[in-house]
Motif scaffolding. Structure first.
Motif, short mmCIF file in Angstrom:
data_model
loop_
_atom_site.label_atom_id
_atom_site.label_comp_id
_atom_site.label_asym_id
_atom_site.label_seq_id
_atom_site.Cartn_x
_atom_site.Cartn_y
_atom_site.Cartn_z
N SER A 19 0.83 -1.22 0.00
CA SER A 19 0.00 0.00 0.00
C SER A 19 0.86 1.26 0.00
N SER A 20 1.91 1.23 0.80
CA SER A 20 2.79 2.38 0.90
C SER A 20 3.46 2.67 -0.44
N LYS A 21 3.94 1.64 -1.09
CA LYS A 21 4.60 1.82 -2.39
C LYS A 21 3.61 2.28 -3.45
N LEU A 22 2.41 1.70 -3.47
CA LEU A 22 1.41 2.09 -4.45
C LEU A 22 0.98 3.54 -4.27
N SER A 23 0.93 4.01 -3.04
CA SER A 23 0.52 5.39 -2.80
C SER A 23 1.48 6.39 -3.43
N LEU A 27 1.87 10.58 -6.32
CA LEU A 27 2.64 11.78 -5.99
C LEU A 27 2.97 12.60 -7.22
N ASP A 28 3.13 13.89 -6.99
CA ASP A 28 3.64 14.80 -8.02
C ASP A 28 4.99 14.26 -8.50
N PRO A 29 5.28 14.33 -9.79
CA PRO A 29 6.55 13.80 -10.31
C PRO A 29 7.80 14.33 -9.59
N LEU A 35 11.96 11.40 -3.75
CA LEU A 35 11.92 10.13 -3.03
C LEU A 35 12.98 9.19 -3.58
N VAL A 36 13.07 9.07 -4.87
CA VAL A 36 14.05 8.19 -5.52
C VAL A 36 15.48 8.66 -5.22
N ALA A 37 15.67 9.97 -5.21
CA ALA A 37 17.00 10.53 -4.97
C ALA A 37 17.41 10.50 -3.50
N GLY A 38 16.46 10.15 -2.62
CA GLY A 38 16.78 10.08 -1.20
C GLY A 38 16.63 11.39 -0.46
N VAL A 45 6.14 11.35 2.67
CA VAL A 45 5.38 11.75 1.49
C VAL A 45 4.15 10.90 1.18
N ARG A 46 4.01 9.73 1.79
CA ARG A 46 2.91 8.85 1.37
C ARG A 46 1.54 9.47 1.60
N ASN A 47 1.36 10.25 2.64
CA ASN A 47 0.06 10.89 2.88
C ASN A 47 -0.18 12.09 1.96
N LEU A 48 0.89 12.63 1.40
CA LEU A 48 0.74 13.74 0.46
C LEU A 48 0.00 13.31 -0.80
N ALA A 49 0.07 12.03 -1.13
CA ALA A 49 -0.59 11.52 -2.34
C ALA A 49 -2.11 11.69 -2.26
N LYS A 50 -2.64 11.86 -1.07
CA LYS A 50 -4.08 12.06 -0.90
C LYS A 50 -4.50 13.48 -1.27
N LEU A 51 -3.54 14.38 -1.37
CA LEU A 51 -3.82 15.78 -1.69
C LEU A 51 -3.78 15.99 -3.20
N PRO A 52 -4.46 17.02 -3.68
CA PRO A 52 -4.32 17.39 -5.10
C PRO A 52 -2.87 17.78 -5.38
#
Length: 63
Positions: A19-23, A27-29, A35-38, A45-52
């Protein structure tokens, strides 16, 4: 389509991890790149995906 429970048992990965990975797909690109760059952690950031997308940058700024 695979259910998450089925994915758990087939992949040996906890449902919460899946679930965490799918969320992160929501996310905004730029946040995905951070996230990928560390520069950000998934926990931040996972809860940010719920926002526009236009509101995803508001709570956290990279300094």
């Amino acid at each position: 389509m695979l259910t998450r429970l089925y994915q758990d048992s087939r992949l040996g990965i906890a449902q919460s991890t899946i679930s965490s990975k799918l969320s992160t797909l929501e996310l905004d690109p730029q946040l995905q790149a951070d996230l990928v760059a560390g520069r950000r952690k998934i926990e931040h950031v996972r809860n940010l995906a719920k926002l526009p997308p236009e509101q995803q940058h508001e709570p956290f700024r990279v300094r």
